[in-house]
Design a protein around this motif. Structure first.
Motif, PDB file in Angstrom:
ATOM      1  N   SER A   1     -14.381  39.321 -10.526  1.00  0.00           N
ATOM      2  CA  SER A   1     -15.486  38.365 -10.680  1.00  0.00           C
ATOM      3  C   SER A   1     -15.186  37.062  -9.931  1.00  0.00           C
ATOM      4  CB  SER A   1     -15.677  38.060 -12.166  1.00  0.00           C
ATOM      5  OG  SER A   1     -14.548  37.368 -12.647  1.00  0.00           O
ATOM      6  N   ASP A   2     -16.254  36.326  -9.661  1.00  0.00           N
ATOM      7  CA  ASP A   2     -16.090  35.018  -9.006  1.00  0.00           C
ATOM      8  C   ASP A   2     -15.234  34.088  -9.866  1.00  0.00           C
ATOM      9  OD1 ASP A   2     -17.573  35.890  -6.932  1.00  0.00           O
ATOM     10  OD2 ASP A   2     -19.444  34.903  -7.559  1.00  0.00           O
ATOM     11  N   ASP A   3     -15.395  34.237 -11.189  1.00  0.00           N
ATOM     12  CA  ASP A   3     -14.599  33.401 -12.103  1.00  0.00           C
ATOM     13  C   ASP A   3     -13.114  33.647 -11.907  1.00  0.00           C
ATOM     14  OD1 ASP A   3     -16.744  32.206 -13.169  1.00  0.00           O
ATOM     15  OD2 ASP A   3     -16.775  33.365 -15.054  1.00  0.00           O
ATOM     16  N   TYR A   4     -12.785  34.923 -11.704  1.00  0.00           N
ATOM     17  CA  TYR A   4     -11.366  35.260 -11.521  1.00  0.00           C
ATOM     18  C   TYR A   4     -10.809  34.528 -10.303  1.00  0.00           C
ATOM     19  CZ  TYR A   4      -7.065  37.772 -10.606  1.00  0.00           C
ATOM     20  OH  TYR A   4      -5.748  38.072 -10.377  1.00  0.00           O
ATOM     21  N   TRP A   5     -11.546  34.624  -9.164  1.00  0.00           N
ATOM     22  CA  TRP A   5     -11.070  33.982  -7.925  1.00  0.00           C
ATOM     23  C   TRP A   5     -11.034  32.462  -8.079  1.00  0.00           C
ATOM     24  CZ3 TRP A   5      -8.508  37.303  -5.545  1.00  0.00           C
ATOM     25  CH2 TRP A   5      -8.954  38.598  -5.299  1.00  0.00           C
ATOM     26  N   GLU A   6     -11.974  31.968  -8.879  1.00  0.00           N
ATOM     27  CA  GLU A   6     -12.043  30.511  -9.081  1.00  0.00           C
ATOM     28  C   GLU A   6     -10.860  30.019  -9.916  1.00  0.00           C
ATOM     29  OE1 GLU A   6     -13.454  27.059  -8.064  1.00  0.00           O
ATOM     30  OE2 GLU A   6     -14.447  28.925  -7.441  1.00  0.00           O
ATOM     31  N   ASN A   7     -10.494  30.835 -10.909  1.00  0.00           N
ATOM     32  CA  ASN A   7      -9.450  30.407 -11.852  1.00  0.00           C
ATOM     33  C   ASN A   7      -8.028  30.740 -11.409  1.00  0.00           C
ATOM     34  OD1 ASN A   7     -11.380  29.412 -13.593  1.00  0.00           O
ATOM     35  ND2 ASN A   7     -11.602  31.363 -14.678  1.00  0.00           N
ATOM     36  N   PHE A   8      -7.912  31.755 -10.567  1.00  0.00           N
ATOM     37  CA  PHE A   8      -6.559  32.211 -10.205  1.00  0.00           C
ATOM     38  C   PHE A   8      -5.674  31.093  -9.620  1.00  0.00           C
ATOM     39  CE2 PHE A   8      -3.469  34.130  -7.293  1.00  0.00           C
ATOM     40  CZ  PHE A   8      -2.785  34.959  -8.160  1.00  0.00           C
ATOM     41  N   PRO A   9      -6.193  30.311  -8.645  1.00  0.00           N
ATOM     42  CA  PRO A   9      -5.324  29.248  -8.085  1.00  0.00           C
ATOM     43  C   PRO A   9      -4.849  28.250  -9.139  1.00  0.00           C
ATOM     44  CG  PRO A   9      -7.240  29.592  -6.690  1.00  0.00           C
ATOM     45  CD  PRO A   9      -7.498  30.350  -7.954  1.00  0.00           C
ATOM     46  N   SER A  10      -5.730  27.909 -10.074  1.00  0.00           N
ATOM     47  CA  SER A  10      -5.294  26.937 -11.086  1.00  0.00           C
ATOM     48  C   SER A  10      -4.302  27.571 -12.069  1.00  0.00           C
ATOM     49  CB  SER A  10      -6.498  26.344 -11.824  1.00  0.00           C
ATOM     50  OG  SER A  10      -7.360  27.357 -12.235  1.00  0.00           O
ATOM     51  N   GLN A  11      -4.448  28.887 -12.299  1.00  0.00           N
ATOM     52  CA  GLN A  11      -3.455  29.584 -13.145  1.00  0.00           C
ATOM     53  C   GLN A  11      -2.075  29.530 -12.499  1.00  0.00           C
ATOM     54  OE1 GLN A  11      -4.707  33.607 -13.808  1.00  0.00           O
ATOM     55  NE2 GLN A  11      -6.404  33.036 -15.135  1.00  0.00           N
ATOM     56  N   VAL A  12      -2.065  29.748 -11.179  1.00  0.00           N
ATOM     57  CA  VAL A  12      -0.793  29.685 -10.456  1.00  0.00           C
ATOM     58  C   VAL A  12      -0.244  28.267 -10.536  1.00  0.00           C
ATOM     59  CG1 VAL A  12       0.294  29.851  -8.170  1.00  0.00           C
ATOM     60  CG2 VAL A  12      -1.359  31.576  -8.881  1.00  0.00           C
ATOM     61  N   ARG A  13      -1.133  27.290 -10.383  1.00  0.00           N
ATOM     62  CA  ARG A  13      -0.691  25.894 -10.386  1.00  0.00           C
ATOM     63  C   ARG A  13      -0.044  25.508 -11.722  1.00  0.00           C
ATOM     64  NH1 ARG A  13      -4.085  20.513  -8.493  1.00  0.00           N
ATOM     65  NH2 ARG A  13      -2.432  19.036  -8.998  1.00  0.00           N
ATOM     66  N   VAL A  14      -0.597  26.064 -12.795  1.00  0.00           N
ATOM     67  CA  VAL A  14      -0.020  25.788 -14.116  1.00  0.00           C
ATOM     68  C   VAL A  14       1.429  26.270 -14.162  1.00  0.00           C
ATOM     69  CG1 VAL A  14      -0.138  26.472 -16.550  1.00  0.00           C
ATOM     70  CG2 VAL A  14      -2.216  25.786 -15.340  1.00  0.00           C
ATOM     71  N   GLN A  15       1.662  27.437 -13.559  1.00  0.00           N
ATOM     72  CA  GLN A  15       3.018  28.004 -13.553  1.00  0.00           C
ATOM     73  C   GLN A  15       3.984  27.199 -12.681  1.00  0.00           C
ATOM     74  OE1 GLN A  15       3.938  30.912 -15.240  1.00  0.00           O
ATOM     75  NE2 GLN A  15       1.913  30.820 -16.175  1.00  0.00           N
ATOM     76  N   LEU A  16       3.432  26.458 -11.719  1.00  0.00           N
ATOM     77  CA  LEU A  16       4.297  25.726 -10.780  1.00  0.00           C
ATOM     78  C   LEU A  16       5.111  24.649 -11.461  1.00  0.00           C
ATOM     79  CD1 LEU A  16       2.000  25.164  -7.655  1.00  0.00           C
ATOM     80  CD2 LEU A  16       3.573  27.030  -8.135  1.00  0.00           C
ATOM     81  N   HIS A  17       4.644  24.164 -12.594  1.00  0.00           N
ATOM     82  CA  HIS A  17       5.352  23.082 -13.273  1.00  0.00           C
ATOM     83  C   HIS A  17       6.760  23.494 -13.675  1.00  0.00           C
ATOM     84  CE1 HIS A  17       1.980  20.423 -13.164  1.00  0.00           C
ATOM     85  NE2 HIS A  17       1.198  21.324 -13.725  1.00  0.00           N
ATOM     86  N   HIS A  18       6.954  24.821 -13.798  1.00  0.00           N
ATOM     87  CA  HIS A  18       8.285  25.309 -14.182  1.00  0.00           C
ATOM     88  C   HIS A  18       9.205  25.443 -12.976  1.00  0.00           C
ATOM     89  CE1 HIS A  18       6.583  26.051 -18.074  1.00  0.00           C
ATOM     90  NE2 HIS A  18       5.664  26.837 -17.553  1.00  0.00           N
ATOM     91  N   LEU A  19       8.612  25.273 -11.805  1.00  0.00           N
ATOM     92  CA  LEU A  19       9.397  25.482 -10.575  1.00  0.00           C
ATOM     93  C   LEU A  19       9.499  24.198  -9.779  1.00  0.00           C
ATOM     94  CD1 LEU A  19       7.642  28.712  -9.304  1.00  0.00           C
ATOM     95  CD2 LEU A  19       9.924  28.598 -10.254  1.00  0.00           C
ATOM     96  N   ARG A  20      10.514  24.132  -8.967  1.00  0.00           N
ATOM     97  CA  ARG A  20      10.615  23.038  -8.003  1.00  0.00           C
ATOM     98  C   ARG A  20      10.752  23.684  -6.633  1.00  0.00           C
ATOM     99  NH1 ARG A  20      10.459  18.265  -9.646  1.00  0.00           N
ATOM    100  NH2 ARG A  20      11.178  17.609 -11.699  1.00  0.00           N
ATOM    101  N   PRO A  21       9.942  23.236  -5.674  1.00  0.00           N
ATOM    102  CA  PRO A  21      10.073  23.845  -4.353  1.00  0.00           C
ATOM    103  C   PRO A  21      11.411  23.498  -3.724  1.00  0.00           C
ATOM    104  CG  PRO A  21       8.593  21.968  -4.259  1.00  0.00           C
ATOM    105  CD  PRO A  21       8.944  22.181  -5.706  1.00  0.00           C
ATOM    106  N   ALA A  22      11.940  24.457  -2.945  1.00  0.00           N
ATOM    107  CA  ALA A  22      13.211  24.202  -2.254  1.00  0.00           C
ATOM    108  C   ALA A  22      13.000  23.105  -1.228  1.00  0.00           C
ATOM    109  CB  ALA A  22      13.665  25.484  -1.566  1.00  0.00           C
TER     110      ALA A  22
END
Lengths: 183, 114
Positions: B19-40
């Motif tokens: 669904s369009d909702d899935y594509w819309e929400n996926f990037p922000s879901q990934v972004r939420v997970q980024l808080h646990h990571l630090r880029p090299a």
């Protein structure tokens, strides 16, 4: 690297999650397609797509722009899929089950359209391929990479890619012809 | 079945539609997970070059230190003095020898001494 990607990557390397979110938006469809074709499972494909982007973010500092960002991302996605469920035996077992399940549904005509059945048949035989041969087919046939580009993504020689594609094609033709006859 | 037909069959399989909702929400879901990571941190030119530069710099520093180290300077000065001393000694030896052989000179010296 495309200019838009280059700017976004630079911002990511400076620690901008917003820039990375934009990169995800631009490449999410490609990564989902690849992970689905590698796993044959919608749920696993979504998990692996997410894991691919998280790995990419963690490693973004190592990206120096020698290759296209998409090529670099492909490489992470393929490796994530190849490492998916580390136990080779377990993977083989799961994939065999998945392929058998899909094929059984196809042969029983449980799914509505012919088009759907054909898709499931193709996906089922794709899942029977060894993972590295499947990756070679996904990259060259579905994503349109030439053998040199696929070699860069897979981290092997062009000759190896050519051989994997050749071996995979031979098997796929045999299996699809057999399935067609059985139907 | 030839390669062209196989490719056509493979490409006929579309990945599942979301669904369009899935594509819309996926990037922000990934972004939420980024808080646990630090880029090299961005990597610099290859480690090989870094190592080569560091080695050259270290070698140059060692050579400079060896050349201008205070102990080295003192040592050179002593060596120089030592050489001068031996040269003078050699001259004195030969002078004494001549002096001893020259009786007139010896006489002169004795006269001078007295």
């Amino acid at each position: 690297m495309a200019d838009a990607d280059a700017d976004l990557v630079l911002q990511c390397q400076k620690g901008s999650p917003a820039a990375f979110e934009e990169l995800v938006r631009q490449h999410q469809s490609m990564v989902h397609s690849l992970t689905f074709r590698m796993t044959g499972s919608v749920a696993d494909a979504e998990d692996l797509a997410q894991e691919t982007f998280l790995r990419a973010y963690a490693q973004i500092g190592t990206f120096r722009g020698n290759a296209k960002f998409s090529t670099w991302l492909y490489r992470i996605a393929v490796n994530t899929c190849l490492n998916w469920r580390a136990s080779e035996a377990r993977r083989f077992h799961l994939q065999a089950n998945c392929a058998g399940e899909i094929r059984a549904q196809y042969l029983n005509g449980e799914n509505a359209s012919d088009e759907n059945q054909s898709s499931q048949q193709v996906q089922a035989v794709l899942m029977k391929l060894p993972a590295k041969q499947r990756a070679a087919i996904v990259l060259t046939v579905y994503d349109g990479l030439n053998h040199a580009e696929a070699a860069q993504v897979l981290g092997c020689s062009e000759t190896t890619v050519s051989w994997r594609v050749f071996a995979a094609r031979r098997k796929l033709k045999r299996w699809l012809t057999a399935e067609g006859g059985a139907r | 079945m030839n390669d062209f037909e196989l490719d056509g069959k493979l490409k006929s399989v579309a990945p599942p539609k979301r669904s369009d909702d899935y594509w819309e929400n996926f990037p922000s879901q990934v972004r939420v997970q980024l808080h646990h990571l630090r880029p090299a941190a961005p990597s610099h030119p290859s480690g090989g070059w870094q190592f080569a530069w560091a080695s050259c710099a270290a070698l140059a520093l060692i050579l400079v230190c060896a050349e201008f180290h205070p102990l080295q300077t003192v040592s050179l000065a002593i060596t120089k003095q030592d050489r001068h001393f031996h040269m003078e000694l050699a001259r004195l030896d030969s002078g004494l020898h001549k002096l001893m052989l020259n009786t007139d000179g010896m006489g002169y010296l004795l006269t001078e001494a007295n």
